[in-house]
Design an enzyme around this catalytic site. Structure first.
Site, PDB file in Angstrom:
ATOM      1  N   GLY A   1       0.821  -1.193   0.000  1.00  0.00           N
ATOM      2  CA  GLY A   1       0.000   0.000   0.000  1.00  0.00           C
ATOM      3  C   GLY A   1       0.862   1.252   0.000  1.00  0.00           C
ATOM      4  CB  CYS A   2       0.127   4.764  -0.885  1.00  0.00           C
ATOM      5  SG  CYS A   2      -1.396   5.073   0.040  1.00  0.00           S
TER       6      CYS A   2
END
Length: 325
Positions: free
Chosen positions: A130-131
């Site tokens: 994920g970011c």
């Protein structure tokens, strides 16, 4: 011979960024685009600035059992919507899942490309981080690997541009009036990225990540992500910087800086910037990580992972400098 690739979820922010990167890639040839609401339109209609050679490619309705002959599929679908469909993709097709359904799932490799490139090379099923984990774990990995911080009781305060929430659908929180001149905390105590951060901290640090606290915020900018991370440890600032420079010595996308990084430094790129400040007398180490949430935090790392599983240089198609100003 070019490597034939497809993108599903091409109309979303992550899919659109993957399109931008693949359009300029020296080895990847985009031959398949799929979506839901955009199905039936041409790429040139959806993305007027796309290169002419791709403008006539029609976006197909997503059907994993009707894929053309492709080598790699980039899946940029909302978390919770890809697991069942991607299970029906033929084994011959390599997959990089930009969404969240396969992080730390059996038979999928967690694609933290700058930390574990050797685990990714040659694999066929990659779960993109994920970011927020992309920034947080890149900053923490050198300290955990060197034993400079304790893996438990880490506190993460992170800010992301609004594109990190995706296109938003009908959620009014992500409209201009709600986000402009505003700062919004969200996902308190239960954010979807918590489990993957905890698992990775434990894998690198060799101890429990109990007490991990993560507070994400939306800030009024389109893209960019900054994580400020508070840890327990006796290291000095100089020792933290030294450990990070040694850890990332042969990693082309990670820059270790003496001064605190800024989100603009990474904008539009696959770069990650990390820095540190420490006070041994207070048993305090601060780690800072910056990425573009659509670059290293999504499509940039996905292309980097695809390069690794296809036997290419990690930097293929990713050499563009950040956008400034």
């Amino acid at each position: 011979m070019s490597i034939r690739v497809g993108i599903v979820g091409i109309s979303g922010f992550g899919g659109g960024e993957a399109l931008r990167l693949i359009a300029g890639h020296p080895e990847f040839e985009l031959v398949h685009a799929a979506g839901e609401g955009s199905a039936g339109t041409l790429l040139g209609e959806r993305f007027p600035g796309v290169p002419a050679r791709l403008a006539g490619l029609r976006i197909e309705k997503w059907d994993p059992e009707a894929l053309p002959e492709i080598d790699v599929l980039f899946a940029s679908l909302p978390t919770g919507t890809s697991a069942e469909a991607l299970a029906r993709v033929p084994d011959r097709v390599k997959i990089v899942d930009i969404g969240g359904d396969h992080r730390y799932v059996d038979s999928w490799t967690y694609g933290l490309a700058d930390v574990w490139p050797e685990r990714i090379a040659g694999q066929s099923r990659i779960a993109n981080p994920g970011c927020f984990p992309a920034a947080v774990l890149t900053a923490l990995a050198p300290l955990l690997a060197a034993g400079l911080i304790a893996p438990g009781n880490i506190v993460i305060d992170a800010k992301t541009g609004v594109s990190g929430a995706g296109r938003g659908g009908g959620d009014s929180r992500f409209g201009f009036a709600e986000t402009n001149e505003n700062l919004q905390p969200y996902g308190l105590l239960q954010h979807v990225h918590m489990p993957e951060m905890a698992r990775t901290i434990e894998a690198i640090g060799g101890g429990s990540a109990a007490g991990l606290v993560f507070t994400p915020h939306l800030v009024p900018m389109t893209r960019g992500l900054l994580a400020t991370i508070y840890c327990r440890g006796q290291a000095t600032t100089a020792r933290c910087l030294e450990a990070a420079r040694a850890f990332y010595a042969d990693r082309p996308f990670v820059r270790v800086t003496d001064r605190p990084p800024q989100t603009k430094w990474a904008s539009g790129s696959n770069m990650a910037f990390v820095s540190y400040a420490a006070d041994p007398e207070r048993d305090l180490v601060m780690a800072l990580g910056v990425v573009d949430n659509l670059g290293k935090g999504a499509a940039g790392q996905a292309v980097q992972n695809a390069n690794l599983i296809c036997g290419l240089s990690a930097t293929a198609g990713l050499g563009g400098a950040p956008v400034w100003p």
